[in-house]
Design an enzyme around this catalytic site. Structure first.
Site, PDB file in Angstrom:
ATOM      1  N   ARG A  33       0.842  -1.202   0.000  1.00  0.00           N
ATOM      2  CA  ARG A  33       0.000   0.000   0.000  1.00  0.00           C
ATOM      3  C   ARG A  33       0.871   1.242   0.000  1.00  0.00           C
ATOM      4  O   ARG A  33       1.775   1.388   0.828  1.00  0.00           O
ATOM      5  CB  ARG A  33      -0.904  -0.003   1.235  1.00  0.00           C
ATOM      6  CG  ARG A  33      -1.673   1.293   1.483  1.00  0.00           C
ATOM      7  CD  ARG A  33      -2.592   1.115   2.690  1.00  0.00           C
ATOM      8  NE  ARG A  33      -3.240   2.344   3.119  1.00  0.00           N
ATOM      9  CZ  ARG A  33      -2.942   3.030   4.218  1.00  0.00           C
ATOM     10  NH1 ARG A  33      -1.957   2.578   5.015  1.00  0.00           N
ATOM     11  NH2 ARG A  33      -3.601   4.121   4.535  1.00  0.00           N
ATOM     12  N   ARG A  74      -9.813  18.100   9.125  1.00  0.00           N
ATOM     13  CA  ARG A  74      -8.871  18.197  10.242  1.00  0.00           C
ATOM     14  C   ARG A  74      -8.933  19.583  10.878  1.00  0.00           C
ATOM     15  O   ARG A  74      -9.341  20.558  10.239  1.00  0.00           O
ATOM     16  CB  ARG A  74      -7.438  17.943   9.743  1.00  0.00           C
ATOM     17  CG  ARG A  74      -7.224  16.580   9.114  1.00  0.00           C
ATOM     18  CD  ARG A  74      -5.785  16.439   8.604  1.00  0.00           C
ATOM     19  NE  ARG A  74      -5.562  15.172   7.925  1.00  0.00           N
ATOM     20  CZ  ARG A  74      -5.253  14.034   8.533  1.00  0.00           C
ATOM     21  NH1 ARG A  74      -5.097  14.024   9.847  1.00  0.00           N
ATOM     22  NH2 ARG A  74      -5.080  12.925   7.847  1.00  0.00           N
ATOM     23  N   LYS A 220     -13.181   2.263   0.812  1.00  0.00           N
ATOM     24  CA  LYS A 220     -12.875   2.209   2.240  1.00  0.00           C
ATOM     25  C   LYS A 220     -14.140   2.613   3.005  1.00  0.00           C
ATOM     26  O   LYS A 220     -14.533   3.783   2.977  1.00  0.00           O
ATOM     27  CB  LYS A 220     -11.716   3.134   2.570  1.00  0.00           C
ATOM     28  CG  LYS A 220     -10.405   2.717   1.921  1.00  0.00           C
ATOM     29  CD  LYS A 220      -9.336   3.779   2.079  1.00  0.00           C
ATOM     30  CE  LYS A 220      -8.942   4.000   3.522  1.00  0.00           C
ATOM     31  NZ  LYS A 220      -7.889   5.047   3.640  1.00  0.00           N
ATOM     32  N   THR A 281      -6.783  -1.706   9.968  1.00  0.00           N
ATOM     33  CA  THR A 281      -6.633  -0.754  11.081  1.00  0.00           C
ATOM     34  C   THR A 281      -6.340  -1.427  12.420  1.00  0.00           C
ATOM     35  O   THR A 281      -7.147  -2.197  12.934  1.00  0.00           O
ATOM     36  CB  THR A 281      -7.858   0.168  11.256  1.00  0.00           C
ATOM     37  OG1 THR A 281      -8.281   0.649   9.976  1.00  0.00           O
ATOM     38  CG2 THR A 281      -7.492   1.356  12.139  1.00  0.00           C
TER      39      THR A 281
END
Length: 479
Positions: A33, A74, A220, A281
């Protein structure tokens, strides 16, 4: 015993050296990845070159997945470093504040439209849910909150809305640039971050096609909206080539208590809909520092394997951790141990369904025959598109499936198919019989087959044409 579940390893500063990449392949990594949230385009180009070279040295088929950053929302930065927020404090997210002027009372945000998604009474989750802010008021470009759960907060941490509902676009300008890079690098998989609906995935696929990117699309699943209903989840799965149980942001939005049930549902549903599923994860998080996993991590990986996941993914464990090779070795051992369980060799997949395609019917018949005829040692599947071994891989079995192809894209796609070993067609093979004979000879040479073994083969009458698989044949390995 060769493992059937595949391993995705994220490359980063701890694992970018060519020698380490080669060691990761030998340890059991099947796909690498590239995280487009970090690193420059030139760094990703060099890593692709190094991966392909290492795979050639190992004589292995290895896939490369590019992971788009997506609309990650963020906070901005703090002028004096991290701040400590205490429960009961007031804290403001100010869409007008300069990017580095944050303090203990307020901080800027990278997504000004966040204010349009927020209402009094909602809860914002910061830093993967470690801090909770209750929204008190929204006015004049500011979201005024009271700290519900405090802690240290540093610059650039992610923001989630508890229960979902953030309306950020499916792709950002950076994502479009990274899709162009993925096309230039001929990546095998492209992961789309934060899709809310199947339309977001279809939008990303169209953008990839316009850029000339032929990568398989991985959705995802990390938004609450994506798992709000069975129909919503199915829409995303069907729109994708693969789905990822992205447990970080998803767990923040829906809560950890709901996460394990959603993971199991996603694995089952993806397999039922003939899609690839990846579990990701914090699978071996302690091995960022420790040379050994915890028992909980062993059980976590094994549980995903027993549920039928196609692949398990490592993130910081291999990208920045102290033991990138050891963590892949440990994960491979756990996978192999879990796959010894009898439950991994029995399946009722689609036994009650009708098939519209001959090649899918042949794939299902092949797996039923192989699982019920004890003498079959391997399945050899001549394939152009890779569809037939994909369908085969939806059936639980302990019998290795060799996907034999002359198409590089199909071989690399098979790097994520559970139980499928991609096998390049022998050079010069130009007919069905010669291709099968060459494959059997190679497997005898490496000790995977012996004279007298029975192998099940599938192929089409028209050599080299996609979608033509219509033949199932059992043959005996000659002396």
């Amino acid at each position: 015993m060769q493992k059937r579940t595949k391993i995705i390893a994220t490359l980063g500063p701890a694992s970018a050296e060519p020698a380490i990449i080669e060691s990761l392949i030998r340890a059991g990594a099947n796909v690498f990845r590239l995280n487009f949230s970090h690193g420059s385009a030139d760094e990703h180009r060099q890593r692709c070159v190094d991966i392909r070279a290492a795979a050639a040295r190992c004589k292995a088929e290895v896939g490369i997945l590019g992971d788009l950053q997506g609309p990650k929302i963020r906070i901005a930065g703090f002028a004096g470093g991290p701040v400590q927020l205490k429960a009961g404090d007031t804290f403001t997210l100010d869409t007008r504040m300069a990017s580095r002027d944050g303090n203990v009372k307020a901080v800027g945000v990278t997504y000004p439209q966040l204010i349009e998604d927020c209402r009094p009474g909602q809860v914002l989750l910061l830093d993967d849910g470690r801090l909770e802010l209750g929204i008190q008021d929204v006015a004049d470009g500011c979201i005024h909150t009271r700290v519900l759960v405090g802690g240290q907060l540093s610059s650039n941490k992610g923001i989630n809305l508890k229960g979902g509902g953030l309306s950020a676009p499916a792709l950002t300008e950076k994502d479009f640039a990274d899709i162009e890079l993925a096309a230039a690098l001929e990546l095998d998989f492209l992961a789309v971050s934060f899709p809310r609906t199947g339309d977001d995935v279809r939008f990303a696929r169209a953008a990839a096609e316009r850029a000339g990117c032929q990568a398989r699309i991985v959705a995802k699943v990390e938004r609450a909206e994506a798992v709000a209903s069975d129909d919503a989840l199915d829409d995303i799965i069907v729109a994708s080539d693969a789905v990822m149980v992205a447990r970080g942001d998803l767990g923040v939005e829906i809560g950890d208590a709901e996460l394990i049930g959603i993971q199991k549902k996603m694995i089952l549903r993806a397999r039922q809909l003939n899609r690839i599923v990846i579990t990701a994860t914090q699978m071996m998080e302690s091995m960022i520092e420790s040379p050994l996993p915890t028992r909980a991590e062993v059980f976590d990986v094994a549980n995903a394997v027993l549920d039928g996941t196609d692949a398990v993914m490592l993130s910081a464990e291999t990208a920045t951790g102290n033991h990138p090779v050891k963590v892949v070795e440990a994960m491979a051992r756990i996978i192999t141990g879990a796959e010894k369980q009898p439950a991994n060799r029995h399946s009722g997949h689609r036994l009650d369904r009708m098939f519209e395609r001959t090649d899918e019917a042949i794939a299902m018949a092949a797996m039923y025959t192989a699982n019920h005829l004890g003498s079959v040692k391997a399945i050899l599947c001549l394939t152009e598109s890779g569809n037939t071994p994909l369908w085969m891989s939806r059936i639980r079995s302990g019998i290795p499936i060799y996907g034999i192809s002359q198409q590089v894209r199909s071989l690399r796609a098979m790097c994520l198919y559970r139980g499928v070993i991609p096998m390049p067609m022998a050079e010069g093979a130009s007919a069905i019989q010669s291709s099968l004979e060459a494959a059997i000879h190679a497997l005898k040479q490496e000790g995977s087959l012996s004279a007298g073994d029975q192998v099940l083969t599938t192929y089409g009458n028209v050599f080299g044409k996609m979608g033509e698989t219509n033949t199932l044949k059992i043959i005996t390995v000659p002396e």
